[in-house]
Design a protein around this motif. Structure first.
Motif, PDB file in Angstrom:
ATOM      1  N   VAL A   1      28.397  -5.200 -44.482  1.00 17.23           N
ATOM      2  CA  VAL A   1      29.230  -5.742 -43.402  1.00 17.23           C
ATOM      3  C   VAL A   1      29.154  -4.857 -42.163  1.00 17.23           C
ATOM      4  CG1 VAL A   1      31.610  -6.273 -42.714  1.00 17.23           C
ATOM      5  CG2 VAL A   1      30.764  -7.001 -44.952  1.00 17.23           C
ATOM      6  N   TRP A   2      29.144  -3.551 -42.377  1.00 14.94           N
ATOM      7  CA  TRP A   2      29.040  -2.648 -41.232  1.00 14.94           C
ATOM      8  C   TRP A   2      27.676  -2.784 -40.567  1.00 14.94           C
ATOM      9  CZ3 TRP A   2      30.632  -0.859 -37.159  1.00 14.94           C
ATOM     10  CH2 TRP A   2      30.163   0.298 -36.541  1.00 14.94           C
ATOM     11  N   LEU A   3      26.604  -2.885 -41.352  1.00 12.53           N
ATOM     12  CA  LEU A   3      25.273  -2.963 -40.778  1.00 12.53           C
ATOM     13  C   LEU A   3      25.096  -4.230 -39.946  1.00 12.53           C
ATOM     14  CD1 LEU A   3      22.720  -1.250 -40.723  1.00 12.53           C
ATOM     15  CD2 LEU A   3      21.849  -2.576 -42.637  1.00 12.53           C
ATOM     16  N   LEU A   4      25.603  -5.359 -40.423  1.00 12.64           N
ATOM     17  CA  LEU A   4      25.440  -6.589 -39.644  1.00 12.64           C
ATOM     18  C   LEU A   4      26.279  -6.546 -38.371  1.00 12.64           C
ATOM     19  CD1 LEU A   4      27.738  -9.155 -39.716  1.00 12.64           C
ATOM     20  CD2 LEU A   4      27.288  -8.913 -42.151  1.00 12.64           C
ATOM     21  N   ASN A   5      27.453  -5.916 -38.438  1.00 13.90           N
ATOM     22  CA  ASN A   5      28.281  -5.818 -37.241  1.00 13.90           C
ATOM     23  C   ASN A   5      27.736  -4.800 -36.246  1.00 13.90           C
ATOM     24  OD1 ASN A   5      30.949  -7.506 -37.225  1.00 13.90           O
ATOM     25  ND2 ASN A   5      30.671  -6.876 -39.358  1.00 13.90           N
ATOM     26  N   LEU A   6      27.249  -3.665 -36.754  1.00 15.07           N
ATOM     27  CA  LEU A   6      26.716  -2.671 -35.824  1.00 15.07           C
ATOM     28  C   LEU A   6      25.467  -3.212 -35.137  1.00 15.07           C
ATOM     29  CD1 LEU A   6      23.970  -0.838 -36.659  1.00 15.07           C
ATOM     30  CD2 LEU A   6      25.510   0.039 -38.389  1.00 15.07           C
ATOM     31  N   TYR A   7      24.714  -4.075 -35.826  1.00 14.28           N
ATOM     32  CA  TYR A   7      23.531  -4.643 -35.180  1.00 14.28           C
ATOM     33  C   TYR A   7      23.952  -5.559 -34.036  1.00 14.28           C
ATOM     34  CZ  TYR A   7      18.512  -4.772 -35.421  1.00 14.28           C
ATOM     35  OH  TYR A   7      17.183  -4.554 -35.143  1.00 14.28           O
ATOM     36  N   ASN A   8      25.060  -6.237 -34.213  1.00  9.34           N
ATOM     37  CA  ASN A   8      25.605  -7.054 -33.135  1.00  9.34           C
ATOM     38  C   ASN A   8      26.065  -6.170 -31.974  1.00  9.34           C
ATOM     39  OD1 ASN A   8      26.668  -9.164 -31.654  1.00  9.34           O
ATOM     40  ND2 ASN A   8      28.547  -9.282 -32.838  1.00  9.34           N
ATOM     41  N   PHE A   9      26.746  -5.057 -32.296  1.00 11.62           N
ATOM     42  CA  PHE A   9      27.209  -4.141 -31.255  1.00 11.62           C
ATOM     43  C   PHE A   9      26.038  -3.544 -30.468  1.00 11.62           C
ATOM     44  CE2 PHE A   9      30.884  -2.963 -34.328  1.00 11.62           C
ATOM     45  CZ  PHE A   9      31.511  -4.165 -34.046  1.00 11.62           C
ATOM     46  N   MET A  10      24.943  -3.248 -31.158  1.00 15.06           N
ATOM     47  CA  MET A  10      23.816  -2.564 -30.528  1.00 15.06           C
ATOM     48  C   MET A  10      22.881  -3.519 -29.782  1.00 15.06           C
ATOM     49  SD  MET A  10      24.185   0.695 -31.060  1.00 15.06           S
ATOM     50  CE  MET A  10      22.541   1.353 -30.755  1.00 15.06           C
ATOM     51  N   ASP A  11      23.104  -4.809 -29.916  1.00 15.61           N
ATOM     52  CA  ASP A  11      22.297  -5.793 -29.193  1.00 15.61           C
ATOM     53  C   ASP A  11      22.908  -6.018 -27.822  1.00 15.61           C
ATOM     54  OD1 ASP A  11      20.512  -7.834 -28.513  1.00 15.61           O
ATOM     55  OD2 ASP A  11      21.759  -9.377 -29.437  1.00 15.61           O
ATOM     56  N   GLY A  12      22.804  -4.984 -26.967  1.00 12.71           N
ATOM     57  CA  GLY A  12      23.490  -5.048 -25.680  1.00 12.71           C
ATOM     58  C   GLY A  12      22.608  -4.887 -24.465  1.00 12.71           C
ATOM     59  N   ILE A  13      21.336  -4.515 -24.666  1.00 11.98           N
ATOM     60  CA  ILE A  13      20.403  -4.448 -23.537  1.00 11.98           C
ATOM     61  C   ILE A  13      19.097  -5.122 -23.963  1.00 11.98           C
ATOM     62  CG2 ILE A  13      21.415  -2.365 -22.534  1.00 11.98           C
ATOM     63  CD1 ILE A  13      19.036  -0.784 -23.674  1.00 11.98           C
ATOM     64  N   ASP A  14      18.279  -5.451 -22.999  1.00 11.99           N
ATOM     65  CA  ASP A  14      17.076  -6.250 -23.241  1.00 11.99           C
ATOM     66  C   ASP A  14      16.132  -5.557 -24.219  1.00 11.99           C
ATOM     67  OD1 ASP A  14      18.234  -7.778 -21.299  1.00 11.99           O
ATOM     68  OD2 ASP A  14      16.754  -7.345 -19.743  1.00 11.99           O
ATOM     69  N   GLY A  15      15.765  -6.275 -25.267  1.00  9.38           N
ATOM     70  CA  GLY A  15      14.717  -5.837 -26.167  1.00  9.38           C
ATOM     71  C   GLY A  15      15.094  -4.840 -27.235  1.00  9.38           C
ATOM     72  N   ILE A  16      16.248  -4.195 -27.140  1.00 11.76           N
ATOM     73  CA  ILE A  16      16.538  -3.066 -28.022  1.00 11.76           C
ATOM     74  C   ILE A  16      16.679  -3.490 -29.483  1.00 11.76           C
ATOM     75  CG2 ILE A  16      19.052  -3.124 -27.651  1.00 11.76           C
ATOM     76  CD1 ILE A  16      18.988  -0.047 -27.720  1.00 11.76           C
TER      77      ILE A  16
ATOM     78  N   ARG B   1      31.466  -1.194 -23.350  1.00 13.58           N
ATOM     79  CA  ARG B   1      30.146  -0.711 -22.931  1.00 13.58           C
ATOM     80  C   ARG B   1      30.065   0.802 -23.104  1.00 13.58           C
ATOM     81  NH1 ARG B   1      28.289  -2.289 -17.198  1.00 13.58           N
ATOM     82  NH2 ARG B   1      30.162  -1.128 -16.639  1.00 13.58           N
ATOM     83  N   SER B   2      30.528   1.304 -24.232  1.00 10.70           N
ATOM     84  CA  SER B   2      30.607   2.753 -24.401  1.00 10.70           C
ATOM     85  C   SER B   2      29.659   3.319 -25.449  1.00 10.70           C
ATOM     86  CB  SER B   2      32.053   3.159 -24.746  1.00 10.70           C
ATOM     87  OG  SER B   2      32.482   2.559 -25.956  1.00 10.70           O
ATOM     88  N   HIS B   3      28.647   2.539 -25.864  1.00  5.62           N
ATOM     89  CA  HIS B   3      27.613   3.098 -26.733  1.00  5.62           C
ATOM     90  C   HIS B   3      26.696   4.006 -25.914  1.00  5.62           C
ATOM     91  CE1 HIS B   3      28.467   0.807 -30.363  1.00  5.62           C
ATOM     92  NE2 HIS B   3      28.648  -0.263 -29.610  1.00  5.62           N
ATOM     93  N   ALA B   4      26.044   4.930 -26.592  1.00  4.91           N
ATOM     94  CA  ALA B   4      25.140   5.855 -25.904  1.00  4.91           C
ATOM     95  C   ALA B   4      24.036   5.100 -25.170  1.00  4.91           C
ATOM     96  CB  ALA B   4      24.543   6.839 -26.909  1.00  4.91           C
ATOM     97  N   TYR B   5      23.465   4.073 -25.804  1.00  8.30           N
ATOM     98  CA  TYR B   5      22.365   3.352 -25.161  1.00  8.30           C
ATOM     99  C   TYR B   5      22.830   2.631 -23.904  1.00  8.30           C
ATOM    100  CZ  TYR B   5      23.920  -1.268 -26.823  1.00  8.30           C
ATOM    101  OH  TYR B   5      24.628  -2.421 -27.032  1.00  8.30           O
ATOM    102  N   GLN B   6      24.112   2.221 -23.870  1.00  5.89           N
ATOM    103  CA  GLN B   6      24.629   1.544 -22.679  1.00  5.89           C
ATOM    104  C   GLN B   6      24.853   2.533 -21.540  1.00  5.89           C
ATOM    105  OE1 GLN B   6      27.868  -0.195 -24.934  1.00  5.89           O
ATOM    106  NE2 GLN B   6      27.065  -2.256 -24.634  1.00  5.89           N
TER     107      GLN B   6
END
Length: 337
Positions: free
Chosen positions: A144-159, A269-274
């Motif tokens: 459950v965490w992995l599927l949700n974190l993948y949603n959270f990390m899908d925030g910029i083009d292509g990542i 928008r507070s992830h490192a990649y963002q």
């Protein structure tokens, strides 16, 4: 040999299907309009991840019809992935309360674990751990965490696409080196399905993945990692290493927001990649950096675990420490600008 012809067909099918979804989204105004929480600046069609879902599931049906011995894995991954995709699609086109989404996520996790046989014994720091029913519970939360974190990390083009492709190709290579070529089929099929979509999602993106695609990829990757644990205990740790960029950024950010008392289910928008993408003013450098980290740092450590006898848990620690330092450097979990 047939797989060598099958993979390009899957890639082309995904590419063409994404093009069709983009035309549909433009015609029906299914657009992701920028707001204060967005990382993009222009309205962009969304829902392209459905192409990934459909092409991968069609490929799995083809494997079932071919008489593969991996039928339990196919039912586990296909059933759970399809449920998550449906939930994500419904949420993309309306809104589902968080508690109902979460319930659906745990139902999908239970389905997957039922077909896979739960969590196998894990070897860490030289000890073999058989966790029984508690291991199954941990595995459900992990999925459950992995599927949700993948949603959270899908925030910029292509990542999200680059992460899935590099992790799957890396895992397939490690399977091949270990003489487990049959286990490499599903990661290769997922990589091909995502690659067709990436053509349209590479910065600057012409269509977004949406929750249906990101959640689907997250739980499929989780299922593949648990399948790997049954096939070869060290390969589970290899998957955790290969997915390290997403796991570290999302988990570090979540912990910091929890400690601050933020409402963690709200968009942010507070992830490192963002923070990094805003610092560089573009998505492309960050997406390319993720690919470079996966190939040049995480894959060699996973190789040491799979081929050179490095303890898997030790490998995870070695892989994650620099990633944590990068998360700190790019202010993961800080208050937004």
């Amino acid at each position: 040999m047939m797989l060598l012809w099958f993979l390009p067909a899957i890639l082309i099918m995904s590419l063409l299907m994404t093009a069709g979804l983009r035309r549909y989204a433009l015609a029906r105004s299914v657009m992701d309009v920028p707001n204060a929480r967005s990382s993009h600046t222009v309205p962009t069609p969304r829902g392209g991840g459905v192409a990934i879902v459909l092409t991968f599931l069609l490929a799995m049906i083809g494997l079932m019809l071919s008489g593969t011995e991996q039928i339990n894995t196919l039912l586990a991954v296909g059933g759970a992935g399809a449920l998550i995709a449906v939930i994500g699609f419904m949420d993309d086109h309306g809104h589902i309360a968080a508690r109902w989404r979460l319930l659906g996520h745990f139902v999908a996790a239970a389905w997957m674990l039922g077909w896979l046989g739960g969590l196998p014994p894990l070897v860490m720091f030289g000890w073999t751990l058989e966790l029984g029913w508690f291991g199954g519970l941990l595995a459900a939360f992990y999925l459950v965490w992995l599927l949700n974190l993948y949603n959270f990390m899908d925030g910029i083009d292509g990542i999200a696409s680059v992460e899935a492709i590099t992790a799957c190709l890396g895992a397939a290579w490690l399977y091949w080196l270990a003489g487990l070529g049959g286990t490499a089929v599903l990661p290769l099929l997922l990589a091909a399905s995502v690659s067709g979509f990436l053509y349209w999602n590479f910065p600057p993106a012409k269509i977004f993945m949406g929750d249906a695609g990101s959640g689907f990829i997250g739980i499929v990757l989780g299922g593949l990692s648990l399948q790997a644990a049954w096939v070869s205990p060290s390969m589970f740790w290899c998957w955790l290493i290969l997915l390290g960029v997403f796991i570290v950024d999302a988990t570090y950010t979540l912990v910091r927001r929890l400690l601050r008392g933020d409402k963690v289910y709200e968009a942010h928008r507070s992830h490192a990649y963002q923070f990094a993408s805003r610092a560089y003013g573009k998505h492309l450098p960050v997406t390319v950096a993720v690919a470079a980290l996966n190939v040049c740092w995480l894959l060699p450590i996973a190789y040491c675990v799979a081929q050179l006898g490095l303890d898997g848990a030790v490998g995870v620690v070695l892989a994650y420490v620099p990633l944590i330092l990068l998360a700190i450097r790019y202010r993961a979990g800080d208050l937004e600008n």
